[in-house]
Write a protein that holds these residues in place. Structure first.
Motif, PDB file in Angstrom:
ATOM      1  N   LYS A   1     -10.987  10.028  10.553  1.00  0.00           N
ATOM      2  CA  LYS A   1      -9.920   9.997   9.550  1.00  0.00           C
ATOM      3  C   LYS A   1      -9.067   8.734   9.685  1.00  0.00           C
TER       4      LYS A   1
ATOM      5  N   LYS B   1      -8.955   2.276   3.632  1.00  0.00           N
ATOM      6  CA  LYS B   1      -8.275   2.376   2.326  1.00  0.00           C
ATOM      7  C   LYS B   1      -7.134   1.365   2.237  1.00  0.00           C
ATOM      8  N   ILE B   2      -6.387   1.222   3.315  1.00  0.00           N
ATOM      9  CA  ILE B   2      -5.284   0.261   3.328  1.00  0.00           C
ATOM     10  C   ILE B   2      -5.814  -1.159   3.172  1.00  0.00           C
TER      11      ILE B   2
ATOM     12  N   ASP C   1       1.829   6.929   1.695  1.00  0.00           N
ATOM     13  CA  ASP C   1       0.962   8.044   2.069  1.00  0.00           C
ATOM     14  C   ASP C   1      -0.213   7.561   2.922  1.00  0.00           C
ATOM     15  N   TYR C   2      -0.736   6.368   2.602  1.00  0.00           N
ATOM     16  CA  TYR C   2      -1.871   5.836   3.365  1.00  0.00           C
ATOM     17  C   TYR C   2      -1.464   5.581   4.809  1.00  0.00           C
ATOM     18  N   GLU C   3      -0.285   4.979   4.978  1.00  0.00           N
ATOM     19  CA  GLU C   3       0.196   4.694   6.333  1.00  0.00           C
ATOM     20  C   GLU C   3       0.430   5.987   7.107  1.00  0.00           C
TER      21      GLU C   3
ATOM     22  N   GLU D   1      -0.979   8.824   6.631  1.00  0.00           N
ATOM     23  CA  GLU D   1      -2.286   9.423   6.905  1.00  0.00           C
ATOM     24  C   GLU D   1      -2.922   8.779   8.143  1.00  0.00           C
ATOM     25  N   LEU D   2      -2.803   7.462   8.238  1.00  0.00           N
ATOM     26  CA  LEU D   2      -3.343   6.743   9.393  1.00  0.00           C
ATOM     27  C   LEU D   2      -2.625   7.133  10.677  1.00  0.00           C
TER      28      LEU D   2
ATOM     29  N   PRO E   1       0.838  -1.210   0.000  1.00  0.00           N
ATOM     30  CA  PRO E   1       0.000   0.000   0.000  1.00  0.00           C
ATOM     31  C   PRO E   1       0.868   1.253   0.000  1.00  0.00           C
TER      32      PRO E   1
ATOM     33  N   GLU F   1     -11.019   5.828   8.227  1.00  0.00           N
ATOM     34  CA  GLU F   1     -11.072   5.974   6.771  1.00  0.00           C
ATOM     35  C   GLU F   1      -9.737   5.546   6.145  1.00  0.00           C
ATOM     36  N   ALA F   2      -8.630   5.959   6.759  1.00  0.00           N
ATOM     37  CA  ALA F   2      -7.306   5.588   6.238  1.00  0.00           C
ATOM     38  C   ALA F   2      -7.080   4.080   6.349  1.00  0.00           C
TER      39      ALA F   2
END
Length: 247
Positions: A49, A56-57, A33-35, A37-38, A30, A52-53
């Motif tokens: 948030k 997505k992952i 950026d996703y990590e 963001e989390l 993944p 949501e993150a």
């Protein structure tokens, strides 16, 4: 060839073997950026948030970290737990508090027997870290003296806690601390201590087989009946009811 060189060669060989397998099946981790963001959402205590993150992952393919799915997911969650621990420490949580939560969660991960339960637990884990983050952020609005007192109470919750002892730690007169603590937090110091003891005891009830009597003694409450009285006052349930529902 030295032992160090052999170790390095094995590590390189293992890396390229894994890399080859990932390339053959088209697997890509993944986006970083996703990590990030989390982790930032957890650090800020932002529940929506963070979830949501994480969602997505989890819509993407997960890395294979062991020979079978359950162990692979456990390894993944333990790695995430380590990252989440550092995130809340960066957010201002006392490191000892963060590490204690991490230890508890890792034990829960290891004790979970099914893959579906682990998938659900991952979301619960995020919420647990955020709950600690929110709790810590609440005290940032208090004065230095009151914060010192709160940290002292948390670190010594299973010891005898008296107004005089806490005041000495904060470097003020007991009557001054008593008045200031109540003005800033809205509750007497004794009530704050009792609430904190009940809150801390919840995890012991759920995650151990200790008797309710032993737990009451652990938290320096004078008797099982007094512990039960306080527990019901703050939770609406007896310790036995709470353990049965959550166990």
């Amino acid at each position: 060839m030295t032992d160090g060189e052999e170790t390095e060669m094995r590590a390189v060989s293992s890396y390229w073997s894994t890399r080859s397998e990932d390339l053959n099946r088209g697997f890509v981790h993944p986006p970083l950026d996703y990590e990030q963001e989390l982790l930032e959402a957890i650090r800020m205590g932002n529940e929506s948030k963070a979830l949501e993150a994480l969602h997505k992952i989890n819509t993407l393919e997960a890395a294979t970290l062991a020979g079978y799915p359950l162990r692979s997911k456990k390894n993944s969650l333990i790695a995430s737990c380590t990252l989440f621990t550092r995130a809340i420490i960066r957010g201002g949580v006392n490191p000892e508090t963060a590490f204690q939560l991490s230890d508890t969660i890792i034990r829960d991960i290891e004790n979970t027997a099914g893959l579906e339960q682990l998938l659900l637990f991952e979301y619960e884990m995020v919420l647990q870290f955020i709950a600690i983050m929110k709790r810590e952020k609440e005290i940032l609005h208090y004065s230095h003296i009151v914060n010192l007192s709160i940290y002292y109470i948390r670190e010594h919750i299973c010891r005898e806690l008296t107004l005089g002892r806490i005041a000495r730690h904060a470097g003020v007169h007991p009557s001054y601390l008593s008045d200031r603590f109540k003005r800033e937090t809205g509750m007497a110091l004794t009530e704050f201590i009792n609430r904190r003891r009940i809150e801390e005891s919840k995890s012991i009830l759920i995650h151990s087989n200790q008797s309710i009597s032993d737990i009451s003694l652990m938290f320096k409450l004078c008797s099982q009946s007094y512990y039960t009285q306080l527990f019901k006052k703050y939770t609406g349930k007896t310790p036995g009811q709470y353990r049965k529902e959550r166990g």
